[in-house]
Structures are given as C-alpha cells and as structure tokens.
Design a protein around this motif. Structure first.
Motif, PDB file in Angstrom:
ATOM      1  N   GLN A 158     -14.194 -26.544 -14.134  1.00 54.12           N
ATOM      2  CA  GLN A 158     -15.253 -26.945 -15.058  1.00 54.12           C
ATOM      3  C   GLN A 158     -16.077 -25.723 -15.450  1.00 54.12           C
ATOM      4  N   LYS A 159     -16.313 -25.555 -16.786  1.00 52.41           N
ATOM      5  CA  LYS A 159     -17.096 -24.409 -17.252  1.00 52.41           C
ATOM      6  C   LYS A 159     -17.641 -24.685 -18.645  1.00 52.41           C
ATOM      7  N   THR A 160     -18.786 -24.110 -18.932  1.00 51.58           N
ATOM      8  CA  THR A 160     -19.404 -24.198 -20.253  1.00 51.58           C
ATOM      9  C   THR A 160     -19.469 -22.804 -20.863  1.00 51.58           C
ATOM     10  N   PHE A 161     -18.979 -22.698 -22.095  1.00 54.92           N
ATOM     11  CA  PHE A 161     -18.968 -21.419 -22.805  1.00 54.92           C
ATOM     12  C   PHE A 161     -20.000 -21.432 -23.932  1.00 54.92           C
ATOM     13  N   ALA A 162     -20.721 -20.361 -24.086  1.00 55.16           N
ATOM     14  CA  ALA A 162     -21.680 -20.190 -25.187  1.00 55.16           C
ATOM     15  C   ALA A 162     -22.645 -21.357 -25.316  1.00 55.16           C
ATOM     16  N   SER A 163     -22.951 -21.988 -24.190  1.00 56.15           N
ATOM     17  CA  SER A 163     -23.943 -23.073 -24.105  1.00 56.15           C
ATOM     18  C   SER A 163     -23.544 -24.347 -24.836  1.00 56.15           C
ATOM     19  N   LYS A 164     -22.453 -24.338 -25.595  1.00 54.58           N
ATOM     20  CA  LYS A 164     -22.090 -25.515 -26.381  1.00 54.58           C
ATOM     21  C   LYS A 164     -20.679 -26.031 -26.121  1.00 54.58           C
ATOM     22  N   ALA A 223      -7.707 -33.516 -18.900  1.00 51.70           N
ATOM     23  CA  ALA A 223      -8.435 -32.398 -19.514  1.00 51.70           C
ATOM     24  C   ALA A 223      -9.400 -32.952 -20.558  1.00 51.70           C
ATOM     25  N   SER A 224     -10.601 -32.404 -20.607  1.00 46.80           N
ATOM     26  CA  SER A 224     -11.587 -32.880 -21.575  1.00 46.80           C
ATOM     27  C   SER A 224     -12.380 -31.700 -22.154  1.00 46.80           C
ATOM     28  N   TYR A 225     -12.840 -31.909 -23.382  1.00 49.72           N
ATOM     29  CA  TYR A 225     -13.617 -30.880 -24.091  1.00 49.72           C
ATOM     30  C   TYR A 225     -14.721 -31.571 -24.885  1.00 49.72           C
ATOM     31  N   ASP A 226     -15.884 -30.972 -24.886  1.00 49.77           N
ATOM     32  CA  ASP A 226     -16.928 -31.476 -25.776  1.00 49.77           C
ATOM     33  C   ASP A 226     -17.686 -30.299 -26.389  1.00 49.77           C
ATOM     34  N   TYR A 227     -18.107 -30.516 -27.617  1.00 47.85           N
ATOM     35  CA  TYR A 227     -18.870 -29.499 -28.340  1.00 47.85           C
ATOM     36  C   TYR A 227     -20.302 -29.994 -28.505  1.00 47.85           C
ATOM     37  N   ASP A 228     -21.221 -29.298 -27.828  1.00 46.94           N
ATOM     38  CA  ASP A 228     -22.654 -29.554 -27.969  1.00 46.94           C
ATOM     39  C   ASP A 228     -23.009 -31.009 -27.653  1.00 46.94           C
ATOM     40  N   LYS A 229     -22.245 -31.639 -26.784  1.00 51.54           N
ATOM     41  CA  LYS A 229     -22.457 -33.037 -26.395  1.00 51.54           C
ATOM     42  C   LYS A 229     -22.405 -33.991 -27.590  1.00 51.54           C
ATOM     43  N   LYS A 230     -21.698 -33.564 -28.632  1.00 49.23           N
ATOM     44  CA  LYS A 230     -21.567 -34.401 -29.833  1.00 49.23           C
ATOM     45  C   LYS A 230     -20.136 -34.856 -30.073  1.00 49.23           C
ATOM     46  N   TYR A 231     -19.198 -33.957 -29.906  1.00 45.87           N
ATOM     47  CA  TYR A 231     -17.801 -34.275 -30.198  1.00 45.87           C
ATOM     48  C   TYR A 231     -16.974 -34.127 -28.914  1.00 45.87           C
ATOM     49  N   TYR A 232     -16.212 -35.164 -28.601  1.00 42.49           N
ATOM     50  CA  TYR A 232     -15.487 -35.206 -27.334  1.00 42.49           C
ATOM     51  C   TYR A 232     -13.995 -35.452 -27.573  1.00 42.49           C
ATOM     52  N   LEU A 233     -13.193 -34.830 -26.719  1.00 41.62           N
ATOM     53  CA  LEU A 233     -11.748 -35.069 -26.729  1.00 41.62           C
ATOM     54  C   LEU A 233     -11.262 -35.088 -25.282  1.00 41.62           C
ATOM     55  N   THR A 234     -10.479 -36.108 -24.937  1.00 44.63           N
ATOM     56  CA  THR A 234      -9.954 -36.239 -23.572  1.00 44.63           C
ATOM     57  C   THR A 234      -8.461 -36.531 -23.632  1.00 44.63           C
ATOM     58  N   LEU A 235      -7.699 -35.842 -22.799  1.00 45.83           N
ATOM     59  CA  LEU A 235      -6.266 -36.063 -22.676  1.00 45.83           C
ATOM     60  C   LEU A 235      -5.945 -36.317 -21.204  1.00 45.83           C
ATOM     61  N   SER A 236      -5.072 -37.272 -20.937  1.00 47.35           N
ATOM     62  CA  SER A 236      -4.688 -37.544 -19.557  1.00 47.35           C
ATOM     63  C   SER A 236      -3.241 -38.019 -19.501  1.00 47.35           C
ATOM     64  N   GLY A 237      -2.624 -37.779 -18.372  1.00 46.84           N
ATOM     65  CA  GLY A 237      -1.253 -38.223 -18.159  1.00 46.84           C
ATOM     66  C   GLY A 237      -0.991 -38.379 -16.678  1.00 46.84           C
ATOM     67  N   ARG A 238      -0.061 -39.249 -16.324  1.00 52.28           N
ATOM     68  CA  ARG A 238       0.305 -39.440 -14.935  1.00 52.28           C
ATOM     69  C   ARG A 238       1.754 -39.901 -14.817  1.00 52.28           C
ATOM     70  N   ARG A 239       2.325 -39.605 -13.679  1.00 53.17           N
ATOM     71  CA  ARG A 239       3.694 -40.015 -13.381  1.00 53.17           C
ATOM     72  C   ARG A 239       3.668 -40.729 -12.031  1.00 53.17           C
TER      73      ARG A 239
END
Length: 290
Positions: A158-164, A223-239
C-alpha cells in the motif's frame, strides 16, 4: 421449561516482538446446555398448547395427576417425561505473525482452529403418556464432532504517490481442511426411568455412524487504485480447488472488476449541503460455491 445455559471465555493477546514484527493469539471456549421443547406443531409443545388446549380445563385432575386435556396430550407432562437435552462444547483459536518490510509491504501468516462437539439425548420415558400410546418407551443419543483448520498467507502493498494517487495490492493463499464425525444410537423398552443408557434397552434399534471430510485450497489477488478519493478502480481474481469437485475438474476460476465515482468530492458539488455523500458504483464478476 426450556432453557439455555452458556458459559464461555475469551482471550486476545497481541505482542510487538520487534519494530517490524508482531504476533498474536485469540482463544475462545464456550460450553452450552439446552433443554428444548417439542417440535413447534407438536401437541406436547407448550407454545402450541396455548392455542390447542381448552383454556378452561384444569391443569390437574382431582386425584392430583396431570390433566391430559381433550387433545390427549399435556405439554407439561411431555416436558417432564419426554426430555430433549443438548450439550455443546465449542473452541476457537487463531495464531498469527505479521512482518512489515520496505515500509509498504506486509507479510502475514495465520492459522485458525475450530473444534465443536454436540451431544443430544431424547428420552421417551417409561410410563409417559406418549410411551403408553405407542406401546414402547425409547432413548435416542446423537451427536457429532467437527474439527476445522484454516491456514492463510498474504502479502500486501500500500502506498500513496503525489498525495493523490493511492495504490494497494494483495496476493495470498489459503487452505481449509474439515473433518466431521456423526453418530446416532437408539433403543426401546428400557426397564425404569432411572436407567437412561442405550445398553439397558431391551430392543436395540438404529445404530449409525458416518464421517465427512473435505478440503479447499485457494489462490487470490486483489489490486485497487484511486485518484484523489474521487475515482476508484478495483480488480480481483481467485482460483479455488475443492475435494468436492470432480477428479477432472478440481479447480474453478473467478474474477471481478469494480469502479466508483465519488461525485460529492467534485467541485461542482461543494455548495450542495443537502447531501453528505454521493457515489456512483458499477461492478462485474463471476462467483461460485464449493
């Protein structure tokens, strides 16, 4: 007369052995004893008796014996002479270790154990009203022992880059093993009320035991990504692989994708006071069961 007595205890311990490593133990034990009523629509069930029995009939007859009512069954007589008791012992324990390294990575291993026992005794006592009607008394002992353990290992980032720009990811593996043992013993025509074990039954009946074992192994990632707590994208998979699947089809794959838009954080919503939060979400994926 129904009751449920439960006694239990719980212990949680977490210890930071090093700046980058911590471990913990959770323990829980409970002992439960229950006295259950007859089935809901049984004439000997006291709740059914409220509706089925004549409210003007006396509880006891002039000679002091219990009034069997016009229905021919008394809930009070059934509670006294046809007891159904259950005893349960439940134990749960988890042990984990968690290591943090390179600031943003965490490696965690967890082992969980779950043990349960159930013992039930249903007694149709000699001399009871129902035993006289059926022409026999009986005793049934039944129960099961269930043991399950789960081993889970995960690596997260988990990490935040450039505050956003916030990024998080997790990958892991999990293994579950379950084993259950069942038994049922029944006998009829016991000589007296005080002899309650099946060995004293004059006419042995059902004797049955069975076992059930299964295992599941899973591999998963998220895996998940969000920009400035406004736009979110999440991907997941399992076997998932299960011993309950066919020999040639042991594994199944599942995936999911999700997006979200936090509209309330947009500038054009800054002066909208009637809404505390407004989000638009969409997701698509597959699911299954084992």
């Amino acid at each position: 007369k129904s009751f449920r007595d439960r006694t239990g205890g719980r212990l949680n311990v977490e210890y930071a052995a090093l700046d980058w490593f911590k471990t913990g133990v959770n323990l829980s034990v409970a002992v439960t004893k229950e006295y259950q009523n007859r089935e809901v629509f049984n004439a000997q069930n006291p709740w059914a008796g409220v509706y089925l029995a004549n409210p003007y009939e006396p509880l006891r007859l002039p000679n002091g014996s219990i009034n069997l009512t016009m229905q021919g069954f008394s809930p009070i007589e059934g509670q006294d002479n046809n007891p159904f008791v259950q005893d349960r012992i439940s134990g749960f324990a988890t042990v984990f270790g968690e290591a943090t390294f390179l600031k943003n990575f965490k490696l965690k291993s967890l082992l969980a154990l779950n043990y349960n026992t159930l013992k039930s005794e249903s007694y149709l006592q000699p001399g009871s009203n129902l035993a006289n009607i059926l022409g026999y008394n009986s005793k049934t002992d039944a129960g099961n022992q269930d043991f399950q353990y789960v081993s889970t290992n995960t690596l997260s980032y988990q990490k935040t880059f450039a505050s956003k720009h916030s990024v998080s990811a997790l990958a892991g593996q999990e293994f579950t093993k379950n084993s259950t043992y069942f038994y049922v013993l029944e006998g009829r025509n016991l000589p007296t009320v005080s002899l309650t074990t099946i060995e004293n039954a004059g006419t042995p009946q059902t004797t049955s035991t069975s076992k059930q074992d299964f295992a599941i192994i899973s591999y998963f990632a998220n895996a998940s990504y969000d920009y400035d707590k406004k736009y979110y994208l999440t991907l997941s998979g399992r076997r998932d692989g299960s011993s309950r699947f066919g020999k040639n089809n042991l594994f199944s794959d599942f995936w999911a994708i999700g997006t979200a838009w936090n509209i309330k954080r947009e500038k054009f919503m800054e002066n909208v006071r009637i809404l505390d939060e407004l989000k638009l979400k969409a997701s698509l994926g597959t699911s299954g069961n084992v």
